[in-house]
Design a protein around this motif. Structure first.
Motif, PDB file in Angstrom:
ATOM      1  N   ASP A  43     -10.420  36.103  12.837  1.00  0.00           N
ATOM      2  CA  ASP A  43     -10.836  37.358  13.451  1.00  0.00           C
ATOM      3  C   ASP A  43     -11.704  37.040  14.671  1.00  0.00           C
ATOM      4  OD1 ASP A  43     -11.497  39.895  14.111  1.00  0.00           O
ATOM      5  OD2 ASP A  43     -12.436  40.415  12.203  1.00  0.00           O
ATOM      6  N   GLN A  46     -14.565  39.493  15.423  1.00  0.00           N
ATOM      7  CA  GLN A  46     -15.756  39.311  14.607  1.00  0.00           C
ATOM      8  C   GLN A  46     -16.576  38.126  15.106  1.00  0.00           C
ATOM      9  OE1 GLN A  46     -16.934  41.238  12.022  1.00  0.00           O
ATOM     10  NE2 GLN A  46     -18.739  39.930  12.180  1.00  0.00           N
ATOM     11  N   TYR A  75     -24.260  39.726   7.392  1.00  0.00           N
ATOM     12  CA  TYR A  75     -23.251  39.569   6.349  1.00  0.00           C
ATOM     13  C   TYR A  75     -23.906  39.857   5.005  1.00  0.00           C
ATOM     14  CZ  TYR A  75     -20.168  37.492   9.768  1.00  0.00           C
ATOM     15  OH  TYR A  75     -19.379  37.286  10.864  1.00  0.00           O
ATOM     16  N   HIS A  79     -19.467  42.141   2.364  1.00  0.00           N
ATOM     17  CA  HIS A  79     -18.462  41.270   2.949  1.00  0.00           C
ATOM     18  C   HIS A  79     -17.809  40.362   1.916  1.00  0.00           C
ATOM     19  CE1 HIS A  79     -20.399  42.394   6.777  1.00  0.00           C
ATOM     20  NE2 HIS A  79     -19.214  42.150   7.281  1.00  0.00           N
ATOM     21  N   SER A  82     -14.192  41.034   1.466  1.00  0.00           N
ATOM     22  CA  SER A  82     -13.404  41.022   2.688  1.00  0.00           C
ATOM     23  C   SER A  82     -12.437  39.843   2.686  1.00  0.00           C
ATOM     24  CB  SER A  82     -14.336  40.967   3.895  1.00  0.00           C
ATOM     25  OG  SER A  82     -15.150  39.821   3.809  1.00  0.00           O
ATOM     26  N   THR A  86     -13.265  36.087   6.926  1.00  0.00           N
ATOM     27  CA  THR A  86     -14.601  36.667   7.085  1.00  0.00           C
ATOM     28  C   THR A  86     -15.587  36.036   6.116  1.00  0.00           C
ATOM     29  OG1 THR A  86     -13.598  38.743   7.787  1.00  0.00           O
ATOM     30  CG2 THR A  86     -15.893  38.831   7.123  1.00  0.00           C
TER      31      THR A  86
END
Length: 196
Positions: A43, A46, A75, A79, A82, A86
């Motif tokens: 990502d 991110q 975080y 998370h 996720s 991540t």
């Protein structure tokens, strides 16, 4: 003989494939597992957001340790559900924060972050800053912009690939059906009229 073969083939197709009890992942240096395609794409948005927050903390006058702590604090436990990418990012920031708090060297603290695309360059900048006193914030901002551009390019490429993949059912299903049901009878009837 053909019936027996078809029965054996049908029975073989009905047997389900065994499900592995454990997911097998390759091991890389220091016992960490490497990223697999099942983990999903990296990502970049991110990572760029993390770098921008890190850069903003540095511009606000925070130390590198405090900036890493702030990014790691973003975080939360939410998370944990996720994607694996991540979770790896969160783990790397938390590890760097903990190692900074323990007084580890910059090389040691940023070792795990340096394995993540985009953060490798930031880790190099942090190491350079620790030895030469170079400014980090501007370099981090350039890296974040580059990551945003790469993420946009990757999104465009995925959208273009999806457009090509959407046309495959047309080529495989509709065009043969058109030829078999629409064009072939017309050609056959024309041929029959010309022959008679």
């Amino acid at each position: 003989m053909n019936i027996a073969f078809l029965l054996i083939l049908g029975a073989a197709l009905c047997v389900p494939a065994p499900i592995p009890a454990v997911r097998i992942t390759p091991i890389v240096n220091n016992g960490r597992t490497s990223k697999t395609p099942r983990d999903g794409p990296v990502d970049y948005f991110q990572i760029a957001a993390d770098i921008e927050l890190f850069s903003a903390c540095l511009r606000a006058g925070r130390s590198i340790t405090a900036a890493v702590d702030i990014v790691a604090a973003t975080y939360t436990a939410a998370h944990d559900n996720s994607s694996p990418a991540t979770q790896q990012l969160a783990s790397a920031w938390r590890t760097a924060s903990s190692l900074h708090a323990l007084g580890a060297t910059t090389d040691t603290a940023w070792q795990e972050l340096a394995t993540i695309p985009g953060l490798k360059e930031v880790a190099a900048l942090v190491k350079l800053s620790a030895t030469s006193g170079a400014s980090l914030a501007d370099g981090c901002a350039r890296i974040a912009i580059s990551l945003h551009d790469d993420a946009a390019d990757n999104s465009t490429a995925r959208a273009e690939r999806a457009g090509v993949l959407i046309s495959i059912p047309l080529a495989l299903c509709f065009l043969p059906a058109f030829f078999a049901l629409g064009l072939a009878p017309v050609v056959i009837s024309l041929g029959a009229e010309l022959m008679s």
